[in-house]
Design a protein around this motif. Sequence first.
Motif, short mmCIF file in Angstrom:
data_model
loop_
_atom_site.label_atom_id
_atom_site.label_comp_id
_atom_site.label_asym_id
_atom_site.label_seq_id
_atom_site.Cartn_x
_atom_site.Cartn_y
_atom_site.Cartn_z
N PHE A 175 0.79 -1.22 0.00
CA PHE A 175 0.00 0.00 0.00
C PHE A 175 0.83 1.28 0.00
N ILE A 176 2.11 1.17 0.37
CA ILE A 176 2.95 2.37 0.37
C ILE A 176 3.31 2.80 -1.04
N ALA A 177 3.76 1.85 -1.83
CA ALA A 177 4.19 2.18 -3.21
C ALA A 177 3.65 1.13 -4.17
N PRO A 178 2.33 1.10 -4.36
CA PRO A 178 1.74 0.08 -5.23
C PRO A 178 1.98 0.38 -6.71
N GLU A 179 1.89 -0.66 -7.49
CA GLU A 179 1.91 -0.47 -8.94
C GLU A 179 0.58 0.18 -9.36
N ILE A 180 0.67 1.30 -10.07
CA ILE A 180 -0.54 1.97 -10.55
C ILE A 180 -1.01 1.24 -11.80
N LYS A 181 -2.02 0.38 -11.61
CA LYS A 181 -2.45 -0.51 -12.69
C LYS A 181 -3.37 0.19 -13.69
N SER A 182 -4.07 1.22 -13.22
CA SER A 182 -4.98 1.93 -14.11
C SER A 182 -5.10 3.37 -13.65
N ASP A 183 -5.01 4.30 -14.58
CA ASP A 183 -5.24 5.71 -14.28
C ASP A 183 -6.75 5.90 -14.18
N ILE A 184 -7.26 6.01 -12.95
CA ILE A 184 -8.72 6.02 -12.79
C ILE A 184 -9.36 7.30 -13.32
N ARG A 185 -8.62 8.38 -13.38
CA ARG A 185 -9.19 9.59 -13.99
C ARG A 185 -9.45 9.36 -15.47
N ARG A 186 -8.49 8.75 -16.12
CA ARG A 186 -8.66 8.47 -17.55
C ARG A 186 -9.70 7.37 -17.77
N GLU A 187 -9.65 6.34 -16.93
CA GLU A 187 -10.57 5.20 -17.09
C GLU A 187 -12.03 5.63 -16.97
N PHE A 188 -12.32 6.54 -16.03
CA PHE A 188 -13.71 6.92 -15.78
C PHE A 188 -14.05 8.34 -16.22
N GLY A 189 -13.14 8.98 -16.94
CA GLY A 189 -13.41 10.32 -17.46
C GLY A 189 -13.57 11.36 -16.37
N ILE A 190 -12.73 11.32 -15.36
CA ILE A 190 -12.79 12.27 -14.24
C ILE A 190 -11.83 13.42 -14.52
N ARG A 191 -12.34 14.62 -14.44
CA ARG A 191 -11.51 15.79 -14.75
C ARG A 191 -10.47 16.04 -13.67
N ASP A 192 -9.41 16.74 -14.01
CA ASP A 192 -8.34 17.02 -13.07
C ASP A 192 -8.79 17.91 -11.91
N ASP A 193 -9.82 18.73 -12.13
CA ASP A 193 -10.27 19.65 -11.07
C ASP A 193 -11.35 19.03 -10.19
N GLU A 194 -11.65 17.74 -10.39
CA GLU A 194 -12.66 17.07 -9.57
C GLU A 194 -12.00 16.23 -8.48
N LEU A 195 -12.53 16.32 -7.26
CA LEU A 195 -12.07 15.47 -6.18
C LEU A 195 -12.61 14.06 -6.38
N ILE A 196 -11.81 13.07 -5.99
CA ILE A 196 -12.26 11.68 -6.09
C ILE A 196 -12.47 11.13 -4.69
N ILE A 197 -13.71 10.72 -4.43
CA ILE A 197 -14.08 10.10 -3.16
C ILE A 197 -14.41 8.64 -3.45
N ALA A 198 -13.96 7.73 -2.59
CA ALA A 198 -14.21 6.31 -2.83
C ALA A 198 -14.90 5.67 -1.64
N ASN A 199 -15.82 4.75 -1.94
CA ASN A 199 -16.40 3.85 -0.95
C ASN A 199 -16.08 2.44 -1.43
N ILE A 200 -15.51 1.62 -0.54
CA ILE A 200 -15.05 0.29 -0.93
C ILE A 200 -15.70 -0.76 -0.04
N GLY A 201 -16.40 -1.70 -0.67
CA GLY A 201 -17.03 -2.77 0.09
C GLY A 201 -18.17 -3.40 -0.69
N ARG A 202 -18.57 -4.60 -0.29
CA ARG A 202 -19.69 -5.27 -0.94
C ARG A 202 -20.94 -4.39 -0.89
N LEU A 203 -21.74 -4.44 -1.95
CA LEU A 203 -22.97 -3.65 -1.98
C LEU A 203 -24.05 -4.41 -1.22
N CYS A 204 -24.02 -4.24 0.09
CA CYS A 204 -24.89 -5.05 0.95
C CYS A 204 -25.40 -4.22 2.12
#
Length: 370
Positions: A175-204
């Motif tokens: 988790f300190i220096a992971p391999e960046i497998k995908s640029d999520i801004r590019r993958e999901f079309g997120i602009r550079d001026d937008e903050l990215i908030i994440a929720n991680i977990g089963r949809l339950c």
Amino acid sequence: MIDNILFINTGTGWGGLEKWHYQTALELKKRDYKIFILAKENTTFYDRCKRTNFKIEKMKHIADATFINPIRVHWLVKYLKRNNIDAVFLAQSSHFKYGSLSAKLAGVEKIIYRRALAKPVKNKFYNRFLLKYCISDFMSISKMTRDENLKNLPADCLPNEKIKLIYKGVKKDKFIAPEIKSDIRREFGIRDDELIIANIGRLCRQKAQQYLIEALPQVLEVHEKIKVLIIGGKGGKEELYKSKVKKLGVEDKVIFTGFREDIPSILKQIDFMVHTAIYEGGSPWVILEAMMAGVPIVTTKAITIPEFVIDGETGYLAEDKNPADIAKKIIKMINNQEREKMGERAFEIAQDNFSLKKMIDDIEDKILKR
């Protein structure tokens, strides 16, 4: 001398317990212990253990009453003796009852009951007997979990020397220096001026992402330039949550990514995490992983979480099931110019207390005493 260690897990899914058993077994194997596994065939846990070349055998489902089945008990006693098992790790109530009785009859030296659920152990005569006379160690994964587990039990059935507090641990380097497998801004079309908030977990029901979704309109009144990634496999609520997103008119702000295997990579690219669970068994993996990645957290209190997230220091604590308060804390985090310092402090705490190495060291020092 502890050499041969058995893990029993007949779960059919791949959850926190299976992950803990697999990682712990793997790390102990690296320290030259011989690892044995009893698991249900054709499960993710069974298949992963088999690929890792653990000594694995299939086992049928363990029910609450399995411990009074003499045929099943006799089979396990023979297995334990045949393989010279020195220590056995048990979790779940049914496994504890069946495994501790069988292991005691087989003369196993270390019988460890690791309980991750923050609920009281039932004050039944058989539980009192097994805790007092069969197990050697009662392993708790948080102070709150320990206190909840024991609050209905008489003190004499579980002496203090048997109770061991050992937190879960995550791989620091991952988790300190992971391999960046995908640029999520590019993958999901997120602009550079937008903050990215994440929720991680089963949809339950447990992870309760609906409260984050319901908080968004209030957040968007103040901050429009955000994107929310809801990351997790199907848990029965996906269509309901997607419908709620559409009803609230926030489709352009919420992205359902589905299950992802590149969580360390994603954590390094987000601005902060929001965790909305209504309960947690002990120390949720995603909280510890975010801390190790240096990510600040907005989270509901969810029973055990205040033991890990320090309000105002590594994140903000919101009231459970309260979209208005969750929105308030999200806005507070967005406005916080010291967000990065919060993440740095979270990392400091995680590397000192919640690393995988420390967890294995504690198991060796406090339980196995090798």
